[in-house]
Structures are given as structure tokens and as C-alpha cells.
Design a protein around this motif. Structure first.
Motif, mmCIF file in Angstrom:
data_model
loop_
_atom_site.group_PDB
_atom_site.id
_atom_site.type_symbol
_atom_site.label_atom_id
_atom_site.label_comp_id
_atom_site.label_asym_id
_atom_site.label_seq_id
_atom_site.Cartn_x
_atom_site.Cartn_y
_atom_site.Cartn_z
ATOM 1 N N PHE A 1 -7.477 5.713 -7.928
ATOM 2 C CA PHE A 1 -8.095 4.530 -8.529
ATOM 3 C C PHE A 1 -9.526 4.830 -9.008
ATOM 4 O O PHE A 1 -9.987 4.256 -9.988
ATOM 5 N N ALA B 1 -7.319 -2.344 0.988
ATOM 6 C CA ALA B 1 -7.159 -2.980 -0.332
ATOM 7 C C ALA B 1 -8.510 -3.510 -0.827
ATOM 8 O O ALA B 1 -8.804 -3.452 -2.024
ATOM 9 N N MET C 1 -5.223 7.800 -2.099
ATOM 10 C CA MET C 1 -5.002 6.583 -2.882
ATOM 11 C C MET C 1 -6.261 6.202 -3.661
ATOM 12 O O MET C 1 -6.219 5.917 -4.858
ATOM 13 N N LEU C 2 -7.392 6.223 -2.966
ATOM 14 C CA LEU C 2 -8.639 5.804 -3.614
ATOM 15 C C LEU C 2 -9.087 6.795 -4.687
ATOM 16 O O LEU C 2 -9.720 6.410 -5.671
ATOM 17 N N ILE D 1 0.868 -1.170 0.000
ATOM 18 C CA ILE D 1 0.000 0.000 0.000
ATOM 19 C C ILE D 1 0.910 1.227 0.000
ATOM 20 O O ILE D 1 1.973 1.196 0.575
ATOM 21 N N PRO E 1 -5.876 7.134 2.715
ATOM 22 C CA PRO E 1 -6.838 6.352 1.928
ATOM 23 C C PRO E 1 -7.562 7.220 0.896
ATOM 24 O O PRO E 1 -7.792 6.789 -0.229
ATOM 25 N N LYS F 1 -10.414 -0.606 -2.127
ATOM 26 C CA LYS F 1 -9.961 -0.266 -3.488
ATOM 27 C C LYS F 1 -10.626 -1.186 -4.520
ATOM 28 O O LYS F 1 -11.014 -0.748 -5.609
ATOM 29 N N LEU G 1 -1.751 -3.744 -6.918
ATOM 30 C CA LEU G 1 -2.904 -2.843 -6.962
ATOM 31 C C LEU G 1 -2.968 -2.111 -8.297
ATOM 32 O O LEU G 1 -4.028 -1.967 -8.887
ATOM 33 N N LEU H 1 -14.373 -0.102 -4.947
ATOM 34 C CA LEU H 1 -14.618 1.345 -5.095
ATOM 35 C C LEU H 1 -15.525 1.693 -6.280
ATOM 36 O O LEU H 1 -16.426 2.512 -6.165
ATOM 37 N N THR I 1 -5.294 -2.792 -12.770
ATOM 38 C CA THR I 1 -6.334 -1.835 -13.152
ATOM 39 C C THR I 1 -6.445 -1.788 -14.685
ATOM 40 O O THR I 1 -5.498 -2.170 -15.384
ATOM 41 N N ILE J 1 -15.837 6.886 -1.907
ATOM 42 C CA ILE J 1 -14.796 6.691 -0.888
ATOM 43 C C ILE J 1 -15.456 6.567 0.488
ATOM 44 O O ILE J 1 -15.127 5.669 1.276
#
Lengths: 364, 274
Positions: free
Chosen positions: A152, A196, A148-149, A139, A145, A199, B100, A202, B104, A167
Motif C-alpha cells: 500500500f 487496518a 501488506m503495508l 486482511i 503487516p 494502512k 482495503l 500510512l 486505493t 511502517i
């Protein structure tokens, strides 16, 4: 008359349909007015246009690592809305399969399809509707968070408002709401695992590919993940779940594939698998302590193959037939023995697993 | 996003842009930019503050001042390039964050190009700040007229050299398993190994025109006061000094940039999360 749930191909609304097996009826979506044919089949009723197809399809997949065959001609499929458990000992090829399904590895031969798109040839399209959690990912511990999110979320083309809303939603699901703006570096292993998972879900994926999702979680966290998977299943999400924990698999999955040494050993629904397990043990508890004479009497019952004490209970081995079980109980009481409890041992996946897997492999 | 809404090219470009932004955020959060910014401010300030404190004057000309000041930009370029690029690829594999990221729905080439460009932007930002402060100092000492066109040439060459440095470290990052290895090998190759090889060629009276660090001398040479070589001879030696040619130097730095970037991309794309 049976009742089934169908999903609208356009707006994904779930529609309850009633009819008889073999009957075909026209279904109208109340939301978007789209029409579709719905056939009630013997086992399963599905809308012809959308439901009865494989979301994930693996065909003759083989992966070699420097001469070692990690995966050997593996084929299987996952149907829409199904939770498939992927079970096997360490080194069986579970993670390799998942990495091939998520384009982290290239197959030596064979194909993996998601929504009929070859993952290896067109990963960007194939993975659009997939949320994945693979092994124990690292991570970005210097980020929060939220940061990071957000990245993504943008990759999945969510807009700013959607990202902020999603989120909050996913962090609530994984019980990390209060940590949204704290540095991930200060998180415990379990919290990182939950992030994780956040993620992975999400972008509200149609397909979830999860590799040992409950590793590192405490019992409460494990229960939360189990509940979450059930919620996703109810929403029609297709889930491919690799796990060591057979109870988890039994609780959550519709079907199981057992993998060993890179090959599919067997597969079937939970019910089918459990039906294959021979139940030949009865656990008995007596009111009084058994004397030597009592034991002799029990051993002399012809229907009993063996009789031994284990963990405070007596275990009786027999031929597995229900009639024999009934005869044994009758004869025990006829002998004047006071039986407190008498139960055939329940079929469990662990016994099945041990019976079909190579003994030298690590288990469960 | 639905599969039929994915537009190859357009979406790949968007993903690359998102990666650039994400990488820049990471550089900021890890305080790497802060560290190099401090150096980019501190080094030229020393050249500005220390001489008066020691009772010494500045160089006679603005270009002379710039040349001594910019003698350190090479170090800053290599340091920034190594710091920003060293872990760009290898870090994703070593720390397993690639599990991760690479699962994607985006092309790896979009991710890697985004990472490369982010490293480049960060390095260019540091170099630009260094030049900006140097130019401000020159203006305050010699007046605005002291700022010559050669400074602009030097700046452009510094940017080009930064690009080739980032490409070199990018290649190491795409090959090496450990971040620390790719960072240190990149740094020491550029700081020590290539200059030593240059010196050996020079001693053998072979023009080291093809060595990128040799061409970095152009950054100060264009100002007109460069020394033309990194390592000097001992007493009693007659040494031929090879000064890099401007166009040859530009070509070599461009070649390093393109070839090593493309090689790095191929190597990174072939790596798998095993």
C-alpha cells in the motif's frame, strides 16, 4: 485581538497569526517565504487562498439497491481541518455514503467530490490524498503487516526508505510494533482492526475517511484511536468519521450529521446540537430517606411537573428554565429537606439522538 | 503523491506492476507455488524413475518419451490455472479485502490486469519447469540430439493453452461470489465437462474444433505421437477421430484467451463492494 493558526499552501507549515475580527493581514511563511492574505472573520479566521473551502463535498447523492433507496438526495460538506461525525442507526446509509466517497459504489444520481474532484469520474486522482477504513475489511492473513503495508505504501509512491520508516511509525501508533513481521493470521480482531487503521494513515493522508474505527477495540484501543484522531486534527487533517458511539463523536468531532433512512435528519456543531436539547430534568439526592409527608410536600411545589425515584436519585421534571430550577431548590430547603446534591441533567447527544431518530431503528 | 503528479497510463502501468508483484508474493506466501512446483517436478520424475525400477525401458524415441510425459501437462495446466486464478477476483469480494484494495487510488483495471498477469506468470512458471525437467530427462536418456524442434512447438502451445485456461478461470472468478465455486467450476469444466462435450460431438461426428480442451491435444500431437482424443469409444464402435488443426487450434485458444479475459475484466469492473 485573536490568535489563529493558518497553514502554508506550499509547505503545510502551521503559522500563528494575531489580529482583530474583520482585519486582513499579510502572512509570510517562515519556511518557504510564500505570502498570503489572512482575514480574521467574525467566527473564524482563515487564509483566503487555501483554508476556506470544502475538502469533501456531497451533492444530492442518491443510491438505489434493487429498488431500495439506501441514500436519498444527501448533501453535505466537510471543511479543511474539520472532524465531521456521521451518526445514524444501522441501515441509515452511513457506510453506503462512505463507499460512494471511496469509489466502492457508484451513485445512482448526485456527486461526491474530494478536493473538487468527482470521485466517481476520477477516483485515482480524488483518492490520492485519502486514507480510508471501511466497515470491517478482510486482511491478507497469510502476509505480515510489513508485507501488506509495503504494497500500500508503494501504491502511494513512497520510496523504500519512506515505506520502512512509515511502517515503523504507524505500527507504533497502533501499538503493533512488535508484530511487524508476524503473520496477520495470528492476530486478534482488535489487532487486525488496528492494522487496518495503520494502512489508512500510512501515507500521511490529508483526509481520513473512517467507518466505525473503534469497532472491535478494547477501551484502551478506543482511547488510543481517539487520541490519534485528535493528533491528526492538530496536524490539519480533515476527518470524516462514521460512528455509533455518540460519546466518541462528542469527544472528537467539530460537527455532526445525523442520518436516518438515507436522509440527513439534522446537522450542526456539537455546541449547536447540545443547545437544541431541552434540559428539563433535575437529579436530586437527599441526606435522609424521604417520608410520605416529604414526598407530598415536594409534589405540591407548583414548579415541579413530576417527581419520581430512579437509580437512587430523585428526578424532578420542570419547565427547563434556570430561574425555575433555582426556585425549586429554594423551596426544597424551605421545606426542611436536606439536599445533598442538586443538578440539572447535562445535555447529551444520546437524548438528542433518541428524540430525532425513528424509534424502530437500532440504536447506539 | 499529489493529484497533479498522477500521470494516467504511466501510473496505471506502475500500479499494475505493483499488483503483479503483490500477487506473486501472495502465491508464494500461500504455498500455492510450492505445491504446484512439487507436482511439476514429481510427475516427470515418475516417468523417469519408475520404468527402470519396474524393469521396463523407455520409449524408443525421444519424442515418444516426451509425448507420454507431456500427457500430464494438461492436468498441471488446469490445476495451476484454477489454483492461481480461482480467487483472484472473487477472493477480494468474498474475504472483503477489496475494502482495503479497491479504495486505493488506482484503476480497477490496473488491479485486475495485474492479477491476471500474475496468475499467468505463475502458471507459465510451472509449465516451464515441467518442460525443463522433461527436456533434461530426454537429454540424459537420448542425448541432446533427441531434443527436437517439436518440443519447442509443444511448449509454446502449452503456454498458449495455459493462457486460455487462466482466462476461463478468470472469468469465473470475476462472476462468482465464492472462491471455491470459481476454482472448482473452472477446474471441472476444463477437466470433465468440456471433454465430455467433445466426446458427444465426436460421437455425433461433429468436429469439436471450437472447444478449447479439444485443441489442447495439439500439445502432444505436434510431437507426432498424440492420441488425438480424450475419451475413446467402447468395443464394436467405429469412431471418427477429429484431430485439431494447428492453426485453427491456435486461433481458438487465442480467441478464448482474449474474449474471456476481456469479458472477465468487464464483469469484474462492474462488481461493487455492496
Amino acid at each position: 485581538m485573536i490568535s489563529k493558526t493558518a497553514e502554508c499552501p506550499k509547505c503545510k507549515t502551521h503559522i500563528t497569526v494575531q489580529g482583530n475580527p474583520g482585519e486582513t493581514t499579510i502572512v509570510l511563511c517562515p519556511n518557504c517565504n510564500i505570502k498570503g492574505n489572512f482575514t480574521f472573520q467574525k467566527e473564524k479566521a482563515e487564509i483566503e487562498t487555501i483554508s476556506n473551502h470544502n475538502i469533501i463535498e456531497v451533492k444530492n447523492l442518491t443510491k438505489m439497491f434493487n429498488g431500495f433507496k439506501a441514500l436519498d438526495n444527501v448533501s453535505f460538506n466537510v471543511k479543511k481541518g474539520e472532524i465531521l461525525g456521521f451518526v445514524g442507526p444501522n441501515g441509515a446509509g452511513k457506510t453506503t455514503t462512505i463507499k460512494l466517497l471511496t469509489n466502492l459504489l457508484t451513485p445512482t444520481s448526485g456527486h461526491a467530490y474530494i478536493n473538487n474532484i468527482d470521485v466517481n469520474k476520477n477516483p485515482t486522482k480524488a483518492l490520492l490524498s485519502v486514507g480510508s477504513l471501511i466497515e470491517v475489511p478482510g486482511i491478507y492473513d497469510y502476509l505480515t503487516p510489513h508485507e501488506m503495508l509495503t504494497y500500500f505504501g508503494k501504491i502511494h509512491r513512497l520510496n523504500k526508505n519512506e515505506i520502512n520508516q512509515k511502517i515503523k511509525e504507524v505500527l507504533k501508533i497502533v501499538k503493533l510494533s512488535e508484530w511487524e513481521h508476524k503473520k496477520i493470521g495470528s492476530f486478534s480482531t482488535g489487532m487486525q482492526r488496528r492494522l487496518a487503521i495503520a494502512k489508512a494513515i500510512l501515507h500521511s493522508p490529508d483526509i481520513l475517511i473512517l467507518d466505525e474505527p473503534v469497532i472491535g477495540l478494547d477501551p484502551r484501543g478506543i482511547k488510543d484511536v481517539r487520541d490519534m484522531l485528535k493528533q491528526f486534527k492538530n496536524k490539519g487533517v480533515t476527518i470524516f468519521l462514521s460512528s455509533h458511539l455518540l460519546n466518541e463523536v462528542r469527544e472528537t468531532c467539530d460537527r455532526i450529521i445525523f442520518l436516518d433512512a438515507g436522509k440527513v435528519v439534522t446537522q450542526g456543531t456539537i455546541k449547536e446540537i447540545l443547545n437544541r436539547i431541552k434540559i428539563d430534568t433535575i437529579e436530586v439526592e437527599f441526606l435522609n430517606q424521604l417520608t410520605e409527608v416529604d414526598i407530598k410536600k415536594i409534589e405540591n411545589i407548583p414548579e415541579i411537573n413530576s417527581f419520581e425515584k430512579e437509580n437512587g436519585f430523585f428526578k424532578i421534571k420542570f419547565d427547563g428554565k434556570p430561574e425555575t430550577s433555582n426556585t425549586i431548590l429554594t423551596k426544597l430547603t424551605e421545606q426542611g429537606l436536606k439536599v445533598v446534591s442538586f443538578s440539572t441533567k447535562k445535555a447529551d447527544l444520546e437524548s438528542f439522538y433518541v428524540s430525532i431518530m425513528n424509534d424502530e431503528k437500532g440504536v447506539i | 503523491m499529489d493529484a497533479d503528479r498522477y500521470i494516467p497510463g504511466v501510473d496505471d502501468f506502475k500500479n499494475m506492476y505493483l499488483t503483479i508483484k503483490f500477487e506473486m508474493l501472495k502465491h508464494i506466501k500461500r504455498k500455492r507455488i510450492l505445491l504446484t512446483l512439487i507436482l511439476a517436478i514429481l510427475i516427470p520424475l515418475i516417468f523417469f524413475i519408475v520404468p527402470p525400477l519396474l524393469g521396463q525401458g523407455y520409449a524408443d524415441t525421444a519424442n515418444g518419451f516426451a509425448a507420454s510425459n507431456l500427457g500430464f501437462v494438461n492436468l498441471l495446466i488446469i490445476l495451476s490455472g484454477a489454483i492461481f486464478t480461482g480467487d483472484s477476483i472473487s477472493g477480494e469480494f468474498e474475504n472483503k479485502t477489496g475494502l482495503l484494495l479497491f479504495s486505493t487510488p488506482q484503476r480497477k483495471s490496473s488491479i485486475f490486469t495485474g492479477k491476471y498477469i500474475a496468475s499467468l506468470i505463475a502458471t507459465w512458471l510451472i509449465v516451464s519447469l515441467y518442460y525443463l525437467i522433461t527436456i533434461m530427462e530426454m537429454a540424459s536418456i537420448y542425448g541432446a540430439s533427441g531434443i527436437s524442434v517439436e518440443i519447442a512447438q509443444s511448449f509454446l502451445l502449452a503456454l498458449l493453452y495455459s493462457t486460455s485456461v487462466v482466462s476461463i478461470v478468470f472469468l469465473f472468478s470475476s462472476i462468482m461470489k465464492k472462491t471455491i465455486t470459481s476454482t472448482l467450476i473452472g477446474f471441472f469444466l476444463l477437466m470433465m465437462i468440456l471433454p465430455i462435450i467433445t466426446a458427444v460431438f465426436t460421437l455425433a461426428e461433429v468436429d469439436p474444433w471450437f472447444i478449447v480442451t479439444h485443441n489442447a491435444d495439439l500439445i502432444t500431437n505436434v510431437i507426432g505421437t498424440g492420441n488425438g482424443g480424450g475419451f475413446g469409444p467402447g468395443q464394436g464402435f467405429n469412431l471418427t477421430v477429429f484431430k485439431p488443426d494447428l492453426w485453427s487450434g491456435i486461433s481458438v485458444m487465442s480467441a478464448y484467451t482474449v474474449i474471456l479475459f476481456l469479458t472477465g475484466m468487464v464483469m469484474a469492473d462492474r462488481r461493487k463492494m455492496e
